[in-house]
Motif scaffolding. Structure first.
Motif, PDB file in Angstrom:
ATOM      1  N   CYS A   1      13.954  10.814   2.616  1.00  0.00           N
ATOM      2  CA  CYS A   1      13.631   9.552   3.284  1.00  0.00           C
ATOM      3  C   CYS A   1      12.150   9.253   3.057  1.00  0.00           C
ATOM      4  CB  CYS A   1      13.920   9.696   4.775  1.00  0.00           C
ATOM      5  SG  CYS A   1      13.558   8.237   5.746  1.00  0.00           S
ATOM      6  N   LEU A   2      11.835   7.992   2.800  1.00  0.00           N
ATOM      7  CA  LEU A   2      10.444   7.566   2.684  1.00  0.00           C
ATOM      8  C   LEU A   2       9.950   7.069   4.035  1.00  0.00           C
ATOM      9  CD1 LEU A   2      10.490   5.396  -0.577  1.00  0.00           C
ATOM     10  CD2 LEU A   2       9.501   7.680  -0.314  1.00  0.00           C
ATOM     11  N   ALA A   3       8.662   7.262   4.284  1.00  0.00           N
ATOM     12  CA  ALA A   3       8.079   6.696   5.508  1.00  0.00           C
ATOM     13  C   ALA A   3       6.610   6.388   5.278  1.00  0.00           C
ATOM     14  CB  ALA A   3       8.224   7.675   6.669  1.00  0.00           C
ATOM     15  N   ASP A   4       6.144   5.350   5.952  1.00  0.00           N
ATOM     16  CA  ASP A   4       4.714   5.045   6.016  1.00  0.00           C
ATOM     17  C   ASP A   4       4.068   6.164   6.844  1.00  0.00           C
ATOM     18  OD1 ASP A   4       2.195   4.093   6.981  1.00  0.00           O
ATOM     19  OD2 ASP A   4       2.835   2.026   6.661  1.00  0.00           O
ATOM     20  N   GLN A   5       3.123   6.870   6.268  1.00  0.00           N
ATOM     21  CA  GLN A   5       2.599   8.073   6.945  1.00  0.00           C
ATOM     22  C   GLN A   5       1.995   7.776   8.307  1.00  0.00           C
ATOM     23  OE1 GLN A   5      -0.751  10.030   5.158  1.00  0.00           O
ATOM     24  NE2 GLN A   5      -2.043   8.204   5.212  1.00  0.00           N
TER      25      GLN A   5
ATOM     26  N   GLY B   1       0.440   5.302   0.421  1.00  0.00           N
ATOM     27  CA  GLY B   1       0.501   5.385   1.881  1.00  0.00           C
ATOM     28  C   GLY B   1       1.793   5.956   2.429  1.00  0.00           C
ATOM     29  N   GLN B   2       2.736   6.258   1.544  1.00  0.00           N
ATOM     30  CA  GLN B   2       4.025   6.785   2.016  1.00  0.00           C
ATOM     31  C   GLN B   2       4.138   8.285   1.774  1.00  0.00           C
ATOM     32  OE1 GLN B   2       6.947   4.485  -0.204  1.00  0.00           O
ATOM     33  NE2 GLN B   2       7.440   3.324   1.657  1.00  0.00           N
TER      34      GLN B   2
ATOM     35  N   GLY C   1      -3.177   8.083  -1.652  1.00  0.00           N
ATOM     36  CA  GLY C   1      -3.902   7.860  -0.400  1.00  0.00           C
ATOM     37  C   GLY C   1      -3.205   8.409   0.832  1.00  0.00           C
ATOM     38  N   ALA C   2      -1.992   8.960   0.689  1.00  0.00           N
ATOM     39  CA  ALA C   2      -1.279   9.485   1.866  1.00  0.00           C
ATOM     40  C   ALA C   2      -1.664  10.941   2.048  1.00  0.00           C
ATOM     41  CB  ALA C   2       0.224   9.333   1.688  1.00  0.00           C
TER      42      ALA C   2
END
Ligand code: ZN
Ligand code: ZN
Length: 328
Positions: A123-127, A26-27, A72-73
């Motif tokens: 940088c990581l992020a929740d999509q 998801g990221q 899944g992202a």
């Protein structure tokens, strides 16, 4: 990757070489091009906001390109330009999330505060909390839109239908809000420190109808005021500058204590309210509106390694517009 890391409140950021993070399910992993320096970063670094993640990579006005995606992202393709804002996660289940007020979520996570942010090459992020960023703005120009712009926009919305709008503190957020307010046909009254000639000239350039010291009364009463400066004494000052029925909006995440004031200053249905965080809807609306105004951002760039100098310049009021870190 290179990053600027906070190890504790009141300490300078440490230049650090660390492994590039891997996106979880998801990221998205974003290669950062530019990251705005927000006053909230100062409050985090100075220890005015409790319980940051430590060690922490600050920064929540992030512009970059998707470099990899976790399982899944699939919302973005590799190479897409995106923006990562302050709101990094909400629970989706609490009463606030379920009533369209995810900005007030009981179990939120915030980029550059409780999640690592954008003072880094990656940088990581929740999509789900990432915004697509289309053309029209360079990476540096787009960075301040992601907090100063969209939380400024939320503040403006909460100020209501005010025709005469006061802005206290003419920094990154106010310089964007002034442009949107003028576009909407409002009159802007800009309040700065009495000795801030540069800030006052900047406000005039952006179409302010009147510019003055924050302790002054405007020539006509305001219908609403937005306070961006983290100074509690501005709340009674703004109330006194505001007409009957007017609203004073406190737009910052932290403010010094508000001194006592006479009830007469609040009487006649004046109100005081704060603005907290953003919803994804705020971001979508503002990012669609900005190019129509069109909002032009004034920026001052610093290389990533000079993040401490950028924070110091912001603290001392030496930035006209918005400070932005660039990664190369
Ligand atoms: Zn929630
Ligand atoms: Zn911010």
């Amino acid at each position: 990757m290179r990053a600027m890391v906070l190890h504790g409140p009141g300490r300078p950021l440490a230049a650090t070489e660390m492994a590039r993070p891997e996106p979880a399910a998801g990221q998205v992993l974003v290669e950062v091009a530019a990251c705005g320096v927000c006053r909230t970063d100062l409050h985090v670094c100075d220890g005015e906001l409790a319980h940051p993640k430590l060690p922490l990579i600050p920064g929540h006005e992030i512009v970059g390109r998707v470099a990899a995606a976790g399982a899944g992202a699939e919302r973005f393709a590799v190479g897409d330009r995106v923006g990562i804002p302050w709101l990094g996660f909400t629970c989706g289940e609490c009463g606030f999330c379920r009533s369209g007020r995810e900005n007030l979520c009981d179990r939120p996570k915030f980029t550059g505060y409780t999640l690592d942010g954008g003072y880094a090459e990656f940088c990581l992020a929740d999509q789900r909390y990432v915004f697509p960023l289309h053309g029209g703005y360079s990476d540096v120009e787009a960075a301040p839109l992601l907090c100063a712009g969209l939380i400024g926009y939320r503040s403006l919305r909460l100020a209501g239908e005010a025709r005469r709008l006061g802005l206290y503190g003419f920094g990154a957020a106010a310089h964007i809000v002034a442009q949107v307010a003028r576009h909407q046909g409002r009159e802007v009254f800009a309040f700065t420190r009495a000795d801030d000639a540069a800030g006052q000239a900047f406000a005039r350039d952006l179409g302010a109808a009147w510019v003055g010291a924050s302790t002054a009364l405007p020539p006509e009463p305001l219908d609403a005021a937005i306070i961006f400066a983290p100074v509690g004494a501005l709340v009674p000052a703004a109330l006194r500058a505001t007409a009957k029925g007017g609203t004073v909006v406190c737009a910052g995440i932290h403010m010094s204590d508000i001194p006592g004031f006479a009830y007469a200053d609040l009487w006649q249905e004046r109100s005081i309210r704060s603005v907290a965080n953003l919803t994804r809807r705020d971001g979508e609306e503002f990012l669609a509106l900005a190019p129509q105004v069109p909002v032009r951002t004034a920026t001052q760039s610093f290389p990533l390694a000079e993040a401490n100098a950028a924070l110091a310049a912001l603290r001392e009021g030496r930035i006209t517009g918005a400070a932005v870190l660039t990664m190369r």
